[in-house]
Design a protein around this motif. Structure first.
Motif, PDB file in Angstrom:
ATOM      1  N   ARG A  42       0.859  -1.358   0.295  1.00 14.23           N
ATOM      2  CA  ARG A  42       0.159   0.181   0.169  1.00 14.23           C
ATOM      3  C   ARG A  42       0.552   1.070   0.191  1.00 14.23           C
ATOM      4  NH1 ARG A  42      -2.000   2.588  -1.986  1.00 14.23           N
ATOM      5  NH2 ARG A  42      -3.258   4.796  -1.323  1.00 14.23           N
ATOM      6  N   CYS A  49      -7.378  -4.302  -2.317  1.00 14.88           N
ATOM      7  CA  CYS A  49      -8.764  -5.313  -1.858  1.00 14.88           C
ATOM      8  C   CYS A  49      -7.572  -6.673  -1.238  1.00 14.88           C
ATOM      9  CB  CYS A  49      -9.377  -5.148  -2.844  1.00 14.88           C
ATOM     10  SG  CYS A  49     -10.362  -3.400  -2.854  1.00 14.88           S
ATOM     11  N   GLN A  89      -7.812  -7.341  10.419  1.00 14.78           N
ATOM     12  CA  GLN A  89      -8.227  -5.571   9.806  1.00 14.78           C
ATOM     13  C   GLN A  89      -7.244  -5.015  11.825  1.00 14.78           C
ATOM     14  OE1 GLN A  89     -12.127  -4.278  10.854  1.00 14.78           O
ATOM     15  NE2 GLN A  89     -12.755  -2.189   9.698  1.00 14.78           N
ATOM     16  N   LEU A  92      -3.457  -5.117  10.792  1.00 16.01           N
ATOM     17  CA  LEU A  92      -3.551  -4.057   9.599  1.00 16.01           C
ATOM     18  C   LEU A  92      -3.564  -2.458  10.132  1.00 16.01           C
ATOM     19  CD1 LEU A  92      -5.476  -5.467   6.159  1.00 16.01           C
ATOM     20  CD2 LEU A  92      -2.791  -4.600   6.371  1.00 16.01           C
ATOM     21  N   GLU A  93      -4.410  -2.014  10.977  1.00 19.75           N
ATOM     22  CA  GLU A  93      -3.970  -0.735  11.708  1.00 19.75           C
ATOM     23  C   GLU A  93      -2.856  -0.722  12.860  1.00 19.75           C
ATOM     24  OE1 GLU A  93      -8.542  -0.508  13.331  1.00 19.75           O
ATOM     25  OE2 GLU A  93      -9.257   0.244  11.060  1.00 19.75           O
ATOM     26  N   SER A  97      -2.352   0.860   8.924  1.00 19.77           N
ATOM     27  CA  SER A  97      -3.063   1.696   8.305  1.00 19.77           C
ATOM     28  C   SER A  97      -4.015   1.390   8.156  1.00 19.77           C
ATOM     29  CB  SER A  97      -2.582   0.262   7.024  1.00 19.77           C
ATOM     30  OG  SER A  97      -1.254  -0.523   6.595  1.00 19.77           O
ATOM     31  N   THR A  99      -8.194   1.063   6.838  1.00 23.00           N
ATOM     32  CA  THR A  99      -9.099  -0.222   6.519  1.00 23.00           C
ATOM     33  C   THR A  99      -9.983   0.226   6.617  1.00 23.00           C
ATOM     34  OG1 THR A  99      -8.542  -1.118   8.859  1.00 23.00           O
ATOM     35  CG2 THR A  99      -6.584  -1.874   7.240  1.00 23.00           C
ATOM     36  N   ARG A 127      -7.323   3.956   1.503  1.00 25.84           N
ATOM     37  CA  ARG A 127      -7.860   2.676   2.219  1.00 25.84           C
ATOM     38  C   ARG A 127      -7.461   1.344   2.101  1.00 25.84           C
ATOM     39  NH1 ARG A 127     -12.586   5.994   3.385  1.00 25.84           N
ATOM     40  NH2 ARG A 127     -12.239   7.409   4.534  1.00 25.84           N
ATOM     41  N   ILE A 128      -7.361   0.480   2.813  1.00 29.54           N
ATOM     42  CA  ILE A 128      -6.970  -1.202   2.428  1.00 29.54           C
ATOM     43  C   ILE A 128      -8.612  -1.314   3.100  1.00 29.54           C
ATOM     44  CG2 ILE A 128      -5.369  -3.676   2.562  1.00 29.54           C
ATOM     45  CD1 ILE A 128      -4.168  -1.562   3.706  1.00 29.54           C
ATOM     46  N   ILE A 130     -11.411  -4.971   2.955  1.00 29.36           N
ATOM     47  CA  ILE A 130     -10.928  -6.584   3.246  1.00 29.36           C
ATOM     48  C   ILE A 130     -12.811  -7.022   3.582  1.00 29.36           C
ATOM     49  CG2 ILE A 130      -9.964  -7.952   4.648  1.00 29.36           C
ATOM     50  CD1 ILE A 130      -8.484  -6.076   6.440  1.00 29.36           C
TER      51      ILE A 130
END
Length: 241
Positions: A42, A49, A89, A92-93, A97, A99, A127-128, A130
């Motif tokens: 990213r 995605c 999630q 990732l956060e 990131s 998300t 944003r990523i 999911i």
């Protein structure tokens, strides 16, 4: 700065891969490693995605084989993917990131409902995204979800992250002589019955000309290598290109 080969990707992660070496449930170290790798691509400017499977927690086909109603078993599998999506999630956060989890089954307390334009807008904002709960329908796998979402959001490639380093003509765990394919056409995958993804997903990719790269998720840094265009794993595309 390294230049990625793809600008928008769908990363399909099997539930089994998230289980790591323990074989069931979620392995914390694997979650952290995967999240860091996703955050890395990213940071390169790639719109990401993620479609997560649920096989580490529940398999609808297995439940059906034991006598459970197939649709009920599949809905339980969709809920398993939501659990994996929330875990990813969180990881990732913690990796820094931004998300969003979008679920095909509405559960507004934990995820946004899947809306195609909303998903694209989230990606455009960096944003990523999911995708959870599969397609929201029984009898469809998360492989098919990855193919469908890739077509909907116009992704350039599906990155199929597994616990093996590509596609083989037989199970490399059971057969040490198994041959690995560097590249395959969609028709070869279908005619040979290779375990890249199910036939519905393969046909959907073929109809929409979406290439698939199967690679080993357990080797650290592989997600970035694939995005940068390194030749690892197995490439599936039109006419063995």
């Amino acid at each position: 700065m390294e230049k990625p080969q793809y600008g928008r990707v769908v990363l399909k992660i099997s539930g089994e891969a998230l289980a790591g070496n323990q074989g069931f449930g979620l392995e914390h170290n694997m979650l952290v490693t995967v999240a860091r790798q996703i955050a890395e691509i990213r940071a390169l400017g790639v719109e990401v995605c993620v479609v997560v499977g649920g096989g580490n927690l529940w398999r609808g086909i297995a439940g059906s084989a034991q006598g459970m109603d197939r649709a009920t078993a599949d809905y339980m599998g969709m809920l398993a993917t939501v659990m994996n999506a929330l875990a990813l999630q969180d990881a990732l956060e913690k990796a820094g990131s931004d998300t969003r989890v979008l679920s095909a089954i509405e559960m507004r307390q934990v995820a946004e409902p899947y809306i195609r334009r909303r998903a694209i807008r989230h990606m455009e904002k960096g944003r990523i995204v999911i995708f959870a709960a599969g397609t929201g329908n029984p009898y469809f796998s998360t492989d098919t979800t990855a193919a469908l979402r890739a077509a909907e959001i116009e992704a350039e490639v599906i990155l199929m992250a597994k616990k093996v380093d590509g596609v083989y003509d037989s199970d490399p765990v059971k057969n040490p002589q198994a041959k690995k394919f560097n590249s395959l056409s969609y028709l070869e995958v279908l005619s040979k019955g290779l375990g890249v993804m199910d036939s519905t997903a393969t046909s959907l990719c073929m109809d929409n000309n979406i290439p698939v790269i199967v690679f080993d998720l357990t080797k650290d840094g592989n997600i970035k290598r694939v995005v940068l265009g390194e030749s690892i794993g197995t490439y599936v595309g039109r006419d063995n290109e």
